[in-house]
Design a protein around this motif. Structure first.
Motif, mmCIF file in Angstrom:
data_model
loop_
_atom_site.group_PDB
_atom_site.id
_atom_site.type_symbol
_atom_site.label_atom_id
_atom_site.label_comp_id
_atom_site.label_asym_id
_atom_site.label_seq_id
_atom_site.Cartn_x
_atom_site.Cartn_y
_atom_site.Cartn_z
ATOM 1 N N VAL A 1 42.339 -14.633 26.346
ATOM 2 C CA VAL A 1 42.092 -13.713 25.230
ATOM 3 C C VAL A 1 40.675 -13.168 25.298
ATOM 4 O O VAL A 1 40.437 -11.963 25.135
ATOM 5 C CB VAL A 1 42.338 -14.428 23.877
ATOM 6 N N PHE A 2 39.714 -14.060 25.551
ATOM 7 C CA PHE A 2 38.294 -13.674 25.615
ATOM 8 C C PHE A 2 38.045 -12.640 26.710
ATOM 9 O O PHE A 2 37.412 -11.602 26.477
ATOM 10 C CB PHE A 2 37.457 -14.927 25.859
ATOM 11 N N LEU A 3 38.561 -12.883 27.887
ATOM 12 C CA LEU A 3 38.350 -11.957 28.998
ATOM 13 C C LEU A 3 39.121 -10.656 28.795
ATOM 14 O O LEU A 3 38.672 -9.580 29.208
ATOM 15 C CB LEU A 3 38.760 -12.621 30.317
ATOM 16 N N GLY A 4 40.277 -10.751 28.149
ATOM 17 C CA GLY A 4 41.039 -9.547 27.856
ATOM 18 C C GLY A 4 40.277 -8.589 26.965
ATOM 19 O O GLY A 4 40.322 -7.363 27.155
ATOM 20 N N LYS A 5 39.548 -9.128 25.990
ATOM 21 C CA LYS A 5 38.750 -8.282 25.097
ATOM 22 C C LYS A 5 37.621 -7.592 25.849
ATOM 23 O O LYS A 5 37.259 -6.457 25.547
ATOM 24 C CB LYS A 5 38.188 -9.130 23.956
ATOM 25 N N ILE A 6 37.047 -8.279 26.830
ATOM 26 C CA ILE A 6 35.967 -7.680 27.617
ATOM 27 C C ILE A 6 36.481 -6.507 28.441
ATOM 28 O O ILE A 6 35.882 -5.434 28.474
ATOM 29 C CB ILE A 6 35.322 -8.742 28.534
ATOM 30 N N CYS B 1 39.580 -22.217 42.261
ATOM 31 C CA CYS B 1 40.595 -23.041 41.599
ATOM 32 C C CYS B 1 40.690 -22.693 40.117
ATOM 33 O O CYS B 1 41.782 -22.592 39.554
ATOM 34 C CB CYS B 1 40.264 -24.521 41.764
ATOM 35 N N LEU B 2 39.538 -22.514 39.471
ATOM 36 C CA LEU B 2 39.539 -22.216 38.041
ATOM 37 C C LEU B 2 40.231 -20.883 37.772
ATOM 38 O O LEU B 2 40.948 -20.724 36.782
ATOM 39 C CB LEU B 2 38.103 -22.186 37.513
ATOM 40 N N ASN B 3 40.019 -19.918 38.642
ATOM 41 C CA ASN B 3 40.687 -18.630 38.529
ATOM 42 C C ASN B 3 42.204 -18.813 38.534
ATOM 43 O O ASN B 3 42.933 -18.194 37.752
ATOM 44 C CB ASN B 3 40.250 -17.733 39.686
ATOM 45 N N SER B 4 42.668 -19.714 39.400
ATOM 46 C CA SER B 4 44.101 -19.979 39.509
ATOM 47 C C SER B 4 44.598 -20.812 38.331
ATOM 48 O O SER B 4 45.611 -20.497 37.705
ATOM 49 C CB SER B 4 44.390 -20.699 40.826
ATOM 50 N N PHE B 5 43.870 -21.895 38.001
ATOM 51 C CA PHE B 5 44.301 -22.808 36.934
ATOM 52 C C PHE B 5 44.422 -22.087 35.592
ATOM 53 O O PHE B 5 45.356 -22.317 34.832
ATOM 54 C CB PHE B 5 43.314 -23.963 36.780
ATOM 55 N N LEU B 6 43.445 -21.224 35.299
ATOM 56 C CA LEU B 6 43.405 -20.558 33.995
ATOM 57 C C LEU B 6 44.230 -19.274 33.963
ATOM 58 O O LEU B 6 44.388 -18.663 32.907
ATOM 59 C CB LEU B 6 41.954 -20.253 33.602
ATOM 60 N N GLY B 7 44.730 -18.831 35.102
ATOM 61 C CA GLY B 7 45.557 -17.633 35.136
ATOM 62 C C GLY B 7 44.818 -16.382 34.707
ATOM 63 O O GLY B 7 45.344 -15.555 33.956
ATOM 64 N N SER C 1 43.238 -14.113 36.908
ATOM 65 C CA SER C 1 42.957 -13.209 38.031
ATOM 66 C C SER C 1 43.144 -11.742 37.666
ATOM 67 O O SER C 1 42.460 -10.872 38.217
ATOM 68 C CB SER C 1 43.838 -13.568 39.235
ATOM 69 N N GLU C 2 44.063 -11.430 36.753
ATOM 70 C CA GLU C 2 44.300 -10.027 36.397
ATOM 71 C C GLU C 2 43.100 -9.411 35.685
ATOM 72 O O GLU C 2 42.960 -8.184 35.641
ATOM 73 C CB GLU C 2 45.530 -9.904 35.505
ATOM 74 N N HIS C 3 42.222 -10.265 35.148
ATOM 75 C CA HIS C 3 41.033 -9.762 34.461
ATOM 76 C C HIS C 3 39.830 -9.644 35.400
ATOM 77 O O HIS C 3 38.812 -9.062 35.018
ATOM 78 C CB HIS C 3 40.665 -10.687 33.299
ATOM 79 N N ILE C 4 39.932 -10.217 36.597
ATOM 80 C CA ILE C 4 38.805 -10.264 37.528
ATOM 81 C C ILE C 4 38.829 -9.059 38.457
ATOM 82 O O ILE C 4 39.847 -8.785 39.108
ATOM 83 C CB ILE C 4 38.843 -11.567 38.367
ATOM 84 N N ALA C 5 37.709 -8.334 38.519
ATOM 85 C CA ALA C 5 37.619 -7.179 39.430
ATOM 86 C C ALA C 5 37.472 -7.653 40.869
ATOM 87 O O ALA C 5 38.176 -7.191 41.766
ATOM 88 C CB ALA C 5 36.448 -6.287 39.041
ATOM 89 N N PHE C 6 36.561 -8.596 41.083
ATOM 90 C CA PHE C 6 36.364 -9.177 42.406
ATOM 91 C C PHE C 6 35.408 -10.355 42.306
ATOM 92 O O PHE C 6 34.781 -10.576 41.271
ATOM 93 C CB PHE C 6 35.818 -8.149 43.415
#
Length: 309
Positions: free
Chosen positions: A219-224, A242-248, A250-255
């Motif tokens: 939710v937090f990253l979605g708002k950003i 791993c954290l990127n994968s565990f928390l799901g 990746s769709e919010h991460i540019a790179f």
């Protein structure tokens, strides 16, 4: 390889060897010596009776340039009997190895075989208690054992080892270093020990909190990203990937960004997020810092990553 990462606490371990050893020149065995970095430090401090064993061929090849007294093999009870004399070593050191060992009992029986009576066993492992305390889920997936002081004590006691001193250091997060004395009175897999699960409450909270933390992070990253800001993860190491994968998330991460030439222009295998150089960061980007705690401040200063980003 070990030489790629700074570990200043290695000098403290050598000082402790001098304190715990009763001999001026103790017989030392390092199990899992990697590229021989610690062996070289021992040599520089005038230790001369040093043996080592390392299973990885690339690390062993580098280590052999430092010392000829290194064996290329996995360590366990049979290897101990094959290569070493019983009760030969005054000090056995194994650093950042135990978390990778499948059969811990066989490994410790091998150590018990080679270590002299009243000898010193030095163990360095990642400290999982930091993850419990900070609700940090960025642990390394490549480890098959995750230790706290309590669980290590539970493991060591039936094999005849008593923890006489322990220290914590910042290294790839947090690590603990244990100094153990051999006491054959408790030796044996079936030896009984009184055990209290002191980690139960913290471990329970850790497990129960994960789903809520994952949801709130998304939710937090979605708002950003709704505000048209890119989210960049600085540091493409095991923990951040791993954290990127565990928390799901990746769709919010540019790179990802990483300073290692070995990683640049490659991809996170789980999310397919690309790894780029820091030159691709723009002023309006939101940075998630994914580096180890011991280098956080250094990275922030060198890359001008102020807290508002």
């Amino acid at each position: 390889l070990s030489s790629a990462k700074a570990d200043p606490h290695a000098n403290t371990i050598i000082e402790r060897i001098q304190q715990f050893s009763q001999q001026d020149q103790p017989e030392i065995l390092e199990i899992g010596c990697n590229d021989g970095k610690f062996v070289r430090l021992l040599q520089e401090r005038s230790f001369s009776k040093i043996s080592a064993i390392e299973p990885a061929l690339d690390a062993f090849t580098s280590a052999r340039k430092i010392s000829g007294n290194i064996i290329n093999d996995f360590f366990g009870y049979e290897a101990a009997r094959k290569y070493y004399i019983k009760n030969r070593f005054d000090v056995v050191v194994t650093r950042q190895v135990l978390e990778h060992i499948k059969d811990l009992h066989d490994f410790l029986e091998g150590i018990n075989y080679v270590l002299a009576t009243n000898g010193t066993l030095i163990i360095e492992v990642p400290d999982q208690s930091m993850n419990y305390e900070l609700l940090d889920y960025s642990f390394w997936e490549e480890h098959i054992n995750y230790f706290t002081l309590n669980t290590l004590g539970q493991l060591l006691f039936p094999h005849g080892f008593e923890i006489v001193h322990h220290e914590s250091v910042l290294f790839s997060g947090k690590a603990m270093i244990l100094y153990c004395k051999k006491n054959n009175m408790n030796t044996g897999r079936l030896a009984k020990s009184y055990y209290i699960d002191r980690d139960f409450n913290s471990r329970s909270v850790y497990l129960e909190t994960f789903d809520e933390l994952r949801l709130q992070m998304q939710v937090f990253l979605g708002k950003i990203t709704e505000g048209n800001r890119r989210i960049i993860v600085y540091g493409a190491g095991c923990r951040s990937l791993c954290l990127n994968s565990f928390l799901g998330i990746s769709e919010h991460i540019a790179f990802f960004v990483d300073d290692s030439e070995n990683k640049i222009y490659k991809y996170d295998p789980c999310s397919k997020n690309q790894i780029l150089t820091s030159d691709n960061i723009e002023n309006n980007d939101h940075i998630l810092l994914g580096v180890n705690s011991e280098v956080e401040r250094k990275v922030c200063i060198s890359k001008n990553l102020d807290k508002d980003r």
